[in-house]
Design an enzyme around this catalytic site. Sequence first.
Site, PDB file in Angstrom:
ATOM      1  N   GLY A  46       0.811  -1.053   0.027  1.00 59.24           N
ATOM      2  CA  GLY A  46      -0.134  -0.048  -0.162  1.00 59.24           C
ATOM      3  C   GLY A  46       0.847   1.400   0.185  1.00 59.24           C
ATOM      4  N   GLN A  51       2.908   9.651   1.275  1.00 58.30           N
ATOM      5  CA  GLN A  51       4.281   9.255   1.206  1.00 58.30           C
ATOM      6  C   GLN A  51       4.975   9.618  -0.204  1.00 58.30           C
ATOM      7  OE1 GLN A  51       2.505   4.967   2.191  1.00 58.30           O
ATOM      8  NE2 GLN A  51       4.599   4.806   2.850  1.00 58.30           N
ATOM      9  N   CYS A  88       6.612  -0.602   6.332  1.00 54.69           N
ATOM     10  CA  CYS A  88       6.017   0.406   5.585  1.00 54.69           C
ATOM     11  C   CYS A  88       7.058   1.144   4.618  1.00 54.69           C
ATOM     12  CB  CYS A  88       5.700   1.608   6.802  1.00 54.69           C
ATOM     13  SG  CYS A  88       5.164   3.231   6.011  1.00 54.69           S
ATOM     14  N   LEU A  89       6.751   1.353   3.633  1.00 53.37           N
ATOM     15  CA  LEU A  89       7.754   2.014   2.773  1.00 53.37           C
ATOM     16  C   LEU A  89       8.281   3.355   2.951  1.00 53.37           C
ATOM     17  CD1 LEU A  89       5.678   1.104  -0.661  1.00 53.37           C
ATOM     18  CD2 LEU A  89       7.491  -0.072   0.183  1.00 53.37           C
ATOM     19  N   HIS A 130      -3.628   0.413   7.738  1.00 57.00           N
ATOM     20  CA  HIS A 130      -2.261   1.083   7.710  1.00 57.00           C
ATOM     21  C   HIS A 130      -2.263   2.306   6.896  1.00 57.00           C
ATOM     22  CE1 HIS A 130       2.215   0.665   7.655  1.00 57.00           C
ATOM     23  NE2 HIS A 130       2.031   1.583   6.497  1.00 57.00           N
ATOM     24  N   GLU A 131      -2.816   2.113   5.679  1.00 58.25           N
ATOM     25  CA  GLU A 131      -2.711   3.419   4.865  1.00 58.25           C
ATOM     26  C   GLU A 131      -3.708   4.408   5.338  1.00 58.25           C
ATOM     27  OE1 GLU A 131      -0.729   3.384   2.788  1.00 58.25           O
ATOM     28  OE2 GLU A 131      -0.133   1.303   3.212  1.00 58.25           O
ATOM     29  N   HIS A 134      -1.879   6.730   7.594  1.00 60.81           N
ATOM     30  CA  HIS A 134      -1.158   7.856   7.147  1.00 60.81           C
ATOM     31  C   HIS A 134      -1.845   8.979   6.852  1.00 60.81           C
ATOM     32  CE1 HIS A 134       2.751   5.947   6.168  1.00 60.81           C
ATOM     33  NE2 HIS A 134       2.126   4.650   5.789  1.00 60.81           N
TER      34      HIS A 134
HETATM   35 NI    NI Z   1       2.894   2.860   5.390  1.00 58.38          NI
END
Ligand code: NI
Length: 151
Positions: A46, A51, A88-89, A130-131, A134
């Site tokens: 995701g 991000q 997480c990226l 999770h997203e 953000h």
């Molecule tokens: Ni993330």
Amino acid sequence: MAIRNIIQVGDPTLRKKSFEVTDFGKKTAQLLDDMKDTLYKANGAGLAAVQVGILRRMFVVSVEEGYFEFINPVIIKTSGKQVGSEGCLSVQHKYGEVERPNKVIIKAQDRNGKEFTLTATEFFARAICHEYDHLDGILYIDKATKLEVAD
Ligand code: NI
């Protein structure tokens, strides 16, 4: 196709609250296409617009069930719980255990502004939660227990 730079923890933008999306034109479509390319390139599950440095309430998810885009999402119901590993990226080389609902019902708009409601369970539900976090400047590391450095 364009790969965007994924900002990393420590960048204050990641902690900001994203704003509602009001544009359902070419600019938003282009951003979503870029987010998809960026997500696939990074091999993630995701990616939220914040991000890539854009404070807009939208994210993309790629899971077993398929590829999904969520704009102005609202989680309207959650149930059950699951505990599992998450990364997480924007937080490279780490993972941690996070408790999430096992099932979520989410309402959102697609890239044309059309509303839809979707039910997700297990890992798909985890990815959505999770997203979604953000969008309000929350990172999984705020909730994780046993945060570890990845191999
Ligand atoms: Ni993330």
